[in-house]
Scaffold this motif. Structure first.
Motif, PDB file in Angstrom:
ATOM      1  N   ARG A  43      -3.171  10.407  -5.472  1.00  0.00           N
ATOM      2  CA  ARG A  43      -3.235  11.558  -4.564  1.00  0.00           C
ATOM      3  C   ARG A  43      -3.935  11.200  -3.249  1.00  0.00           C
ATOM      4  NH1 ARG A  43      -1.937  16.719  -7.040  1.00  0.00           N
ATOM      5  NH2 ARG A  43      -1.240  16.327  -9.164  1.00  0.00           N
ATOM      6  N   ILE A  44      -4.888  10.295  -3.313  1.00  0.00           N
ATOM      7  CA  ILE A  44      -5.525   9.831  -2.078  1.00  0.00           C
ATOM      8  C   ILE A  44      -4.499   9.113  -1.205  1.00  0.00           C
ATOM      9  CG2 ILE A  44      -7.193   8.183  -1.141  1.00  0.00           C
ATOM     10  CD1 ILE A  44      -9.064   8.915  -3.442  1.00  0.00           C
ATOM     11  N   ILE A  45      -3.635   8.315  -1.836  1.00  0.00           N
ATOM     12  CA  ILE A  45      -2.593   7.609  -1.077  1.00  0.00           C
ATOM     13  C   ILE A  45      -1.636   8.618  -0.444  1.00  0.00           C
ATOM     14  CG2 ILE A  45      -0.659   5.996  -1.234  1.00  0.00           C
ATOM     15  CD1 ILE A  45      -2.119   4.562  -3.466  1.00  0.00           C
ATOM     16  N   LYS A  46      -1.269   9.659  -1.174  1.00  0.00           N
ATOM     17  CA  LYS A  46      -0.367  10.675  -0.623  1.00  0.00           C
ATOM     18  C   LYS A  46      -0.988  11.389   0.577  1.00  0.00           C
ATOM     19  CE  LYS A  46       1.880  11.585  -5.083  1.00  0.00           C
ATOM     20  NZ  LYS A  46       2.102  12.570  -6.162  1.00  0.00           N
ATOM     21  N   VAL A  47      -2.278  11.727   0.452  1.00  0.00           N
ATOM     22  CA  VAL A  47      -2.965  12.381   1.569  1.00  0.00           C
ATOM     23  C   VAL A  47      -3.069  11.424   2.757  1.00  0.00           C
ATOM     24  CG1 VAL A  47      -5.142  13.422   2.327  1.00  0.00           C
ATOM     25  CG2 VAL A  47      -4.236  13.967   0.061  1.00  0.00           C
ATOM     26  N   SER A  48      -3.320  10.129   2.470  1.00  0.00           N
ATOM     27  CA  SER A  48      -3.382   9.122   3.538  1.00  0.00           C
ATOM     28  C   SER A  48      -2.050   9.047   4.282  1.00  0.00           C
ATOM     29  CB  SER A  48      -3.726   7.751   2.953  1.00  0.00           C
ATOM     30  OG  SER A  48      -4.949   7.764   2.277  1.00  0.00           O
ATOM     31  N   ARG A  49      -0.944   9.123   3.518  1.00  0.00           N
ATOM     32  CA  ARG A  49       0.379   9.085   4.127  1.00  0.00           C
ATOM     33  C   ARG A  49       0.578  10.293   5.061  1.00  0.00           C
ATOM     34  NH1 ARG A  49       3.754   5.683   5.884  1.00  0.00           N
ATOM     35  NH2 ARG A  49       3.163   6.968   7.678  1.00  0.00           N
ATOM     36  N   THR A  50       0.078  11.445   4.668  1.00  0.00           N
ATOM     37  CA  THR A  50       0.195  12.641   5.500  1.00  0.00           C
ATOM     38  C   THR A  50      -0.651  12.514   6.757  1.00  0.00           C
ATOM     39  OG1 THR A  50       0.608  14.034   3.552  1.00  0.00           O
ATOM     40  CG2 THR A  50      -0.125  15.147   5.550  1.00  0.00           C
ATOM     41  N   ILE A  51      -1.865  11.992   6.615  1.00  0.00           N
ATOM     42  CA  ILE A  51      -2.728  11.802   7.786  1.00  0.00           C
ATOM     43  C   ILE A  51      -2.065  10.836   8.768  1.00  0.00           C
ATOM     44  CG2 ILE A  51      -4.968  10.913   8.558  1.00  0.00           C
ATOM     45  CD1 ILE A  51      -6.104  11.865   5.834  1.00  0.00           C
TER      46      ILE A  51
ATOM     47  N   ALA B 108      -0.683  11.464  12.662  1.00  0.00           N
ATOM     48  CA  ALA B 108      -1.049  10.576  13.763  1.00  0.00           C
ATOM     49  C   ALA B 108       0.167   9.874  14.362  1.00  0.00           C
ATOM     50  CB  ALA B 108      -2.056   9.534  13.269  1.00  0.00           C
ATOM     51  N   GLY B 109       1.348  10.080  13.766  1.00  0.00           N
ATOM     52  CA  GLY B 109       2.562   9.439  14.262  1.00  0.00           C
ATOM     53  C   GLY B 109       2.626   7.960  13.943  1.00  0.00           C
ATOM     54  N   SER B 110       1.931   7.547  12.878  1.00  0.00           N
ATOM     55  CA  SER B 110       1.865   6.128  12.520  1.00  0.00           C
ATOM     56  C   SER B 110       2.832   5.810  11.372  1.00  0.00           C
ATOM     57  CB  SER B 110       0.433   5.765  12.108  1.00  0.00           C
ATOM     58  OG  SER B 110       0.364   4.438  11.614  1.00  0.00           O
ATOM     59  N   ASP B 111       3.582   4.727  11.507  1.00  0.00           N
ATOM     60  CA  ASP B 111       4.491   4.306  10.435  1.00  0.00           C
ATOM     61  C   ASP B 111       3.734   3.730   9.251  1.00  0.00           C
ATOM     62  OD1 ASP B 111       6.729   5.089  11.861  1.00  0.00           O
ATOM     63  OD2 ASP B 111       6.963   3.132  12.837  1.00  0.00           O
ATOM     64  N   SER B 112       2.625   3.061   9.511  1.00  0.00           N
ATOM     65  CA  SER B 112       1.845   2.433   8.444  1.00  0.00           C
ATOM     66  C   SER B 112       0.557   3.211   8.200  1.00  0.00           C
ATOM     67  CB  SER B 112       1.510   0.987   8.818  1.00  0.00           C
ATOM     68  OG  SER B 112       0.749   0.952  10.024  1.00  0.00           O
ATOM     69  N   ILE B 113       0.002   3.031   7.010  1.00  0.00           N
ATOM     70  CA  ILE B 113      -1.250   3.700   6.645  1.00  0.00           C
ATOM     71  C   ILE B 113      -2.406   2.775   7.007  1.00  0.00           C
ATOM     72  CG2 ILE B 113      -2.592   4.702   4.767  1.00  0.00           C
ATOM     73  CD1 ILE B 113       0.024   5.277   3.312  1.00  0.00           C
ATOM     74  N   ALA B 114      -3.188   3.191   7.976  1.00  0.00           N
ATOM     75  CA  ALA B 114      -4.300   2.373   8.453  1.00  0.00           C
ATOM     76  C   ALA B 114      -5.571   2.674   7.648  1.00  0.00           C
ATOM     77  CB  ALA B 114      -4.536   2.646   9.942  1.00  0.00           C
ATOM     78  N   PRO B 115      -6.572   1.771   7.704  1.00  0.00           N
ATOM     79  CA  PRO B 115      -7.830   2.010   6.964  1.00  0.00           C
ATOM     80  C   PRO B 115      -8.485   3.343   7.325  1.00  0.00           C
ATOM     81  CG  PRO B 115      -7.727  -0.273   7.685  1.00  0.00           C
ATOM     82  CD  PRO B 115      -6.543   0.414   8.302  1.00  0.00           C
ATOM     83  N   GLU B 116      -8.400   3.764   8.613  1.00  0.00           N
ATOM     84  CA  GLU B 116      -9.036   5.035   8.989  1.00  0.00           C
ATOM     85  C   GLU B 116      -8.343   6.236   8.336  1.00  0.00           C
ATOM     86  OE1 GLU B 116      -6.555   3.728  12.685  1.00  0.00           O
ATOM     87  OE2 GLU B 116      -7.821   2.806  11.130  1.00  0.00           O
ATOM     88  N   HIS B 117      -7.055   6.102   8.058  1.00  0.00           N
ATOM     89  CA  HIS B 117      -6.343   7.185   7.361  1.00  0.00           C
ATOM     90  C   HIS B 117      -6.815   7.284   5.918  1.00  0.00           C
ATOM     91  CE1 HIS B 117      -2.989   6.029  10.406  1.00  0.00           C
ATOM     92  NE2 HIS B 117      -3.819   6.902  10.943  1.00  0.00           N
ATOM     93  N   VAL B 118      -6.994   6.133   5.275  1.00  0.00           N
ATOM     94  CA  VAL B 118      -7.488   6.106   3.897  1.00  0.00           C
ATOM     95  C   VAL B 118      -8.921   6.612   3.836  1.00  0.00           C
ATOM     96  CG1 VAL B 118      -7.995   4.635   1.906  1.00  0.00           C
ATOM     97  CG2 VAL B 118      -5.949   4.214   3.275  1.00  0.00           C
ATOM     98  N   ALA B 119      -9.740   6.225   4.804  1.00  0.00           N
ATOM     99  CA  ALA B 119     -11.141   6.652   4.827  1.00  0.00           C
ATOM    100  C   ALA B 119     -11.255   8.168   4.911  1.00  0.00           C
ATOM    101  CB  ALA B 119     -11.856   5.996   6.011  1.00  0.00           C
ATOM    102  N   GLU B 120     -10.421   8.777   5.763  1.00  0.00           N
ATOM    103  CA  GLU B 120     -10.467  10.236   5.869  1.00  0.00           C
ATOM    104  C   GLU B 120      -9.999  10.891   4.573  1.00  0.00           C
ATOM    105  OE1 GLU B 120      -8.996  13.966   8.696  1.00  0.00           O
ATOM    106  OE2 GLU B 120      -8.301  11.935   9.144  1.00  0.00           O
ATOM    107  N   ALA B 121      -8.958  10.345   3.947  1.00  0.00           N
ATOM    108  CA  ALA B 121      -8.464  10.904   2.686  1.00  0.00           C
ATOM    109  C   ALA B 121      -9.513  10.810   1.584  1.00  0.00           C
ATOM    110  CB  ALA B 121      -7.189  10.178   2.268  1.00  0.00           C
ATOM    111  N   ILE B 122     -10.268   9.719   1.561  1.00  0.00           N
ATOM    112  CA  ILE B 122     -11.326   9.560   0.551  1.00  0.00           C
ATOM    113  C   ILE B 122     -12.396  10.628   0.728  1.00  0.00           C
ATOM    114  CG2 ILE B 122     -13.204   8.040  -0.217  1.00  0.00           C
ATOM    115  CD1 ILE B 122     -11.331   5.665   0.440  1.00  0.00           C
ATOM    116  N   GLN B 123     -12.676  10.987   1.990  1.00  0.00           N
ATOM    117  CA  GLN B 123     -13.702  11.999   2.252  1.00  0.00           C
ATOM    118  C   GLN B 123     -13.352  13.342   1.620  1.00  0.00           C
ATOM    119  OE1 GLN B 123     -16.787  11.737   3.934  1.00  0.00           O
ATOM    120  NE2 GLN B 123     -16.270   9.604   3.510  1.00  0.00           N
TER     121      GLN B 123
END
Length: 507
Positions: A471-479, A483-498
């Motif tokens: 579910r964290i990965i799914k939320v990261s994909r949405t973030i 942001a209009g990003s094709d790839s999931i960056a570390p900052e997207h994962v960090a926000e999802a973890i929060q």
């Protein structure tokens, strides 16, 4: 003499054809209904007899047998009054149906004076008529706009039994009812611009709406949890026609379509009270009916004070949250009701509600806090993709008269993110990031090494489950989509973890 009239009934949220057979023979005068009729169907004989007499027709005193086929499915409701009366008139030789009438389904309730009254469930019946290749459907005039939503089907709207008889005999033809569906653009009476402060929570809600994620808000009384939740439908994407039809069918079966509004144009928002029963939330009863989770289909189910709900009620949500439907089994058979909804929960951080509140101290003991939070079990917490703290507002924020961001502005970003998802999942039967199965997760939400190491570290440190990992990965994909990003960056994962920080507090 016998006659045969086609009618329709509803099983779950789908219609099925019922053959109304009427036999009129010599013998002691009687009226028998067979084919597993419920109470309202058995009582139809009194309504039908009076309606026929008061419409100016006569039925000879004979032995009358009405069979409702298929006989192995229980029939309920008053929609068989009209087809039974037509069958009786035909069997008695009082009605000669013109050949040009074609194959019609007939449904409607009769009053004692012969008027045809509105019934529930007409929309799925009309859909059934279209699917079975019927030329048209006869419905009460009050149900005509609802039935006319099904294109390519002649809808004959009748007000009285005598009017229908005249039409069937070819004397006074009733023109098919025409109706144009209302615009699907919803009209909301609330807006996010009315909510002061809570920028972090609004950001979390925007992410949840963009990916269809379940979200839990935890905060003290008066912090704005309910205010925020009630505005979530204002930023969700507009329903497309198929979604609106699905939702309208459920509301039609439940008899909840508004007068003059045969089509559900707004995404549903259901907020049952915490005293709701299992059957009220999940659906069921001796004659099963859709519950709040089905009435929230394609919309939002809001559970305010989720910790106050009965444990059995909350635990019953686990299966529909995974499967997108609820299956209710009874002796007569199993019914499946659709239940794809965005779950939004709200609760206090403790029993007194002020744990962590900067304005008022908490008076709960540590064991009381643990006991209160344990009312929401780990498996249920796991099914929230996101959880966020909602702090109480200070006097400065409350008195701030500056403009806040409107729902329209937030919705524009949500729509843009959903557009990306629609293109990504085209033809896959997936409509949002939250619905991605494991194979789609690997294909569309793969992580680079830095992002993967960050997530693995967080899972080990926070003791998260495999479901929470996905579910964290799914939320990261949405973030990333926002942001209009094709790839999931570390900052997207960090926000999802929060947005999983509270998990450890509820174990």
């Amino acid at each position: 003499m016998t006659s045969n009239v086609l009618s329709c009934a509803v099983f779950g949220v789908d219609g099925y054809v019922v053959e109304v057979e009427v036999d009129m023979s010599s013998g002691l005068p009687s009226f028998t209904t067979v084919g597993l009729p419920e109470g309202a169907v058995r009582e139809s004989k009194e309504r039908v007899r009076s309606a026929i007499k008061n419409s100016g027709f006569t039925i000879p005193p004979k032995k009358i047998t009405v069979n409702l086929a298929p006989a192995n499915i229980r029939k309920e409701g008053s929609s068989f009054d009209l087809p039974i009366s037509v069958g009786m008139l035909a069997a008695a030789g009082r009605l000669k149906i013109a050949d040009r009438s074609g194959r019609l389904l007939v449904v409607g309730e009769l009053s004692l004076d012969g008027r045809v009254k509105k019934i529930g469930g007409v929309l799925p019946m009309a859909v059934c008529a279209k699917e079975k290749g019927m030329s048209g459907i006869v419905v009460p005039k009050g149900n005509a706009p609802e039935a006319a939503l099904v294109s390519g089907l002649n809808v004959i709207a009748v007000e009285t039994l005598s009017q229908l008889v005249s039409h069937l005999e070819g004397k006074n033809e009733i023109k098919p009812h025409s109706h144009s569906p209302s615009s699907l653009r919803p009209r909301h009476s609330v807006d996010f611009s009315e909510v002061k402060g809570q920028h972090r929570v609004k950001r979390a809600i925007e992410i949840a709406a963009s990916g269809g994620h379940n979200i839990l808000m935890v905060g003290p009384p008066g912090s704005g949890k309910t205010l925020l939740a009630r505005r979530i439908p204002t930023i969700l994407p507009d329903m497309h026609f198929d979604e609106a039809m699905e939702t309208s069918k459920i509301y039609s079966v439940s008899g909840l379509l508004k007068e003059g509004m045969p089509f559900v144009t707004e995404r549903p928002f259901r907020a049952p009270h915490h005293t709701v029963s299992d059957a009220g939330l999940i659906g069921g009863g001796s004659i099963p009916r859709p519950g709040d989770i089905s009435l929230a289909h394609n919309g939002v189910l809001f559970l305010d004070e989720i910790a106050e709900f009965k444990k059995t009620v909350i635990e019953a949500l686990r299966q529909p949250l995974e499967d997108g439907e609820i299956v209710i089994s009874r002796a007569a058979g199993s019914l499946a009701y659709p239940a794809k909804f965005m779950l939004v929960g709200a609760m206090n951080p403790c029993q007194c509600g002020h744990l962590g509140d900067r304005a008022k101290p908490c008076v709960c003991r540590p064991d009381q806090v643990r006991k209160y939070r344990a009312r929401v079990s780990g498996p249920v917490m796991d099914r929230f993709d996101m959880n966020v703290e909602v702090p109480s507002l200070g006097s400065g924020e409350l008195s701030n008269d500056g403009p806040a961001e409107s729902s329209a502005s937030i919705k524009a970003r949500v729509d843009a993110a959903r557009k990306i998802q629609n293109a990504r999942f085209e033809g896959a039967g997936i409509f949002s990031n939250s619905q991605m199965p494991p194979e789609a997760l690997r294909k569309f939400a793969s992580l680079g090494d830095p992002s993967k190491k960050m997530l693995e570290s967080a899972v080990d440190r926070m003791g998260l489950s495999a479901r929470a990992y996905d579910r964290i990965i799914k939320v990261s994909r949405t973030i990333a989509d926002l942001a209009g990003s094709d790839s999931i960056a570390p900052e997207h994962v960090a926000e999802a973890i929060q947005y999983r920080r509270l998990d450890a507090d509820f174990v």
